[in-house]
Write an enzyme that holds these catalytic residues in place. Structure first.
Site, mmCIF file in Angstrom:
data_model
loop_
_atom_site.group_PDB
_atom_site.id
_atom_site.type_symbol
_atom_site.label_atom_id
_atom_site.label_comp_id
_atom_site.label_asym_id
_atom_site.label_seq_id
_atom_site.Cartn_x
_atom_site.Cartn_y
_atom_site.Cartn_z
ATOM 1 N N TYR A 168 -1.940 -0.064 10.101
ATOM 2 C CA TYR A 168 -2.260 -0.690 8.838
ATOM 3 C C TYR A 168 -0.930 -0.708 8.065
ATOM 4 O O TYR A 168 -0.426 -1.642 7.431
ATOM 5 C CB TYR A 168 -3.364 -0.054 8.353
ATOM 6 C CG TYR A 168 -3.518 -0.278 6.626
ATOM 7 C CD1 TYR A 168 -3.950 -1.648 6.334
ATOM 8 C CD2 TYR A 168 -3.179 0.453 5.895
ATOM 9 C CE1 TYR A 168 -3.972 -1.981 5.046
ATOM 10 C CE2 TYR A 168 -3.403 0.273 4.587
ATOM 11 C CZ TYR A 168 -3.738 -1.030 4.223
ATOM 12 O OH TYR A 168 -3.713 -1.426 2.652
ATOM 13 N N LYS A 210 1.805 -3.545 6.469
ATOM 14 C CA LYS A 210 2.113 -3.693 5.104
ATOM 15 C C LYS A 210 3.790 -3.529 4.947
ATOM 16 O O LYS A 210 3.995 -4.213 3.946
ATOM 17 C CB LYS A 210 1.335 -2.691 4.178
ATOM 18 C CG LYS A 210 -0.049 -3.083 4.159
ATOM 19 C CD LYS A 210 -0.375 -4.259 3.425
ATOM 20 C CE LYS A 210 -1.507 -4.690 3.361
ATOM 21 N NZ LYS A 210 -1.933 -6.210 2.557
ATOM 22 N N SER A 225 0.865 -1.041 0.028
ATOM 23 C CA SER A 225 -0.279 -0.119 -0.077
ATOM 24 C C SER A 225 0.758 1.312 -0.057
ATOM 25 O O SER A 225 1.892 1.285 0.632
ATOM 26 C CB SER A 225 -0.672 -0.049 1.121
ATOM 27 O OG SER A 225 -1.553 1.195 1.473
#
Ligand code: WQD
Length: 318
Positions: free
Chosen positions: A142, A146, A118
């Site tokens: 988050y 990643k 991402s």
């Protein structure tokens, strides 16, 4: 014909990736726990194995049974705000899940991996368009999961001789088919469509940013283009491609107000909005440098913002 295992294939992005891989001449088998995935999104000719990516034995059995030659690993949690509330759960789901995939690949000798990363790995980059060599300073659990995932893939690949690509998605939107829309309403376009449907004003988070119209700039990428990037990445790994993290965006920024204008064109009416305070943690600008994807994968985005908003509106029944 090669067969690719797609984790998270019943999700919004996954269901588009299935179709792109099929169109590129590959067979697909899906593992999805249906926590957010929808079985009906998986075509009838694609085996759907309902189970968790944390179930390493299930993955290994599936890889052997279907003679899998590559994996697209999409199954993950992806809501930034939720990751701040439940960080350990995000590490468990996103990092543990990936480790299980890597272990199963190692046990069954699968050598090709396309990993779903991402733009969140960059955090607030110093300059835009952001190139892949820019510092990675994620601003949420988050984004951290990643980035840890990218490291795990690189480290595992070094000893297991894997061929891989980590695709850093920018702001994914739209639908290739009204049945395949994003049902989660976590991101700007689905949120604006929902507020319009409810007769409410969409909220613009700040209009005093150092951008041309004062609202944040993002690189919106059509999910069908994103899916085609996965087919290109699958081919890249099959050709023995080197290890690469690659931005998947258009290279062009759109402001929040430009998105709302585009949604207005899509629904054929002026969409009302109001400006509210800035949202904490939002970078003013996040736009991909898209030339590496073109150079390495031979891929560029073909669809524009109006394609995204009009297809998202149709998928939302508007
Ligand atoms: C887009 C723009 C908001 C809602 C996140 C993740 C990223 C990726 C995509 C996952 C911003 C503005 C939004 C609203 C608004 N995630 N906005 N009013 O934050 O760019 O990216 O989603 O896989 O990793 O960080 O996306 O859609 O939330 O916001 O003005 O009601 O719209 O400020 O400028 P974001 P978003």
């Amino acid at each position: 014909m090669t067969t690719w295992l797609l984790t998270g294939g019943a999700g919004y992005i996954g269901s588009h990736v299935i179709r792109a891989l099929q169109e590129s001449g590959r067979d697909v088998v899906v593992v999805d726990d249906l926590s957010t995935g929808v079985a009906e999104r998986v075509p009838e000719d694609v085996p759907l194995i309902v189970g968790s990516v944390s179930d390493r034995d299930l993955l290994e059995r599936t890889m052997r049974e279907y003679d899998v030659s590559g994996v697209v690993h999409l199954a993950a949690k992806k809501a930034v705000g939720e990751s701040v509330e439940k960080p350990l759960w995000y590490y468990r789901e996103n990092v543990d899940g990936l480790l299980s995939v890597l272990e199963a690949m190692s046990a069954s000798g699968v050598k090709n991996l396309v990993y779903s990363s991402s733009a969140a790995v960059y955090g607030q980059p110093d300059s835009c368009p952001v190139v892949e060599t820019e510092a990675t300073v994620p601003l949420s659990p988050y984004g951290e999961t990643k980035l840890v995932g990218e490291w795990a893939v690189a480290d595992a690949a070094a000893v297991a001789d894997l061929s891989w690509a980590s695709l850093r998605y920018f702001n994914v939107a739209g639908a290739a088919d009204p049945q395949l829309g994003d049902t989660s309403v976590n991101n700007l376009i689905p949120i604006v469509l929902r507020s319009y449907r409810n007769g409410e004003a969409a909220k613009v988070f700040g209009d005093d940013y150092p951008t041309p119209d004062g609202t944040c700039l993002r690189d919106y990428i059509h999910v069908a283009d994103l899916a085609e990037a996965h087919a290109a990445a699958a081919a890249f790994t099959e050709a023995g491609g080197a290890a690469e993290a690659i931005n998947i965006g258009t290279g062009k920024g759109s402001s929040v107000l430009e998105v709302i204008d585009s949604v207005s064109r899509a629904v054929g009416a002026e969409v009302p909005y109001e400006t509210v305070d800035r949202r904490a943690g939002d970078p003013a600008e996040l736009i991909a440098a898209a030339d590496k994807a073109e150079r390495v994968l031979g891929w560029t985005a073909q669809r524009d913002l109006d394609d995204m908003t009009s297809s998202a509106a149709r998928a939302a029944g508007l």
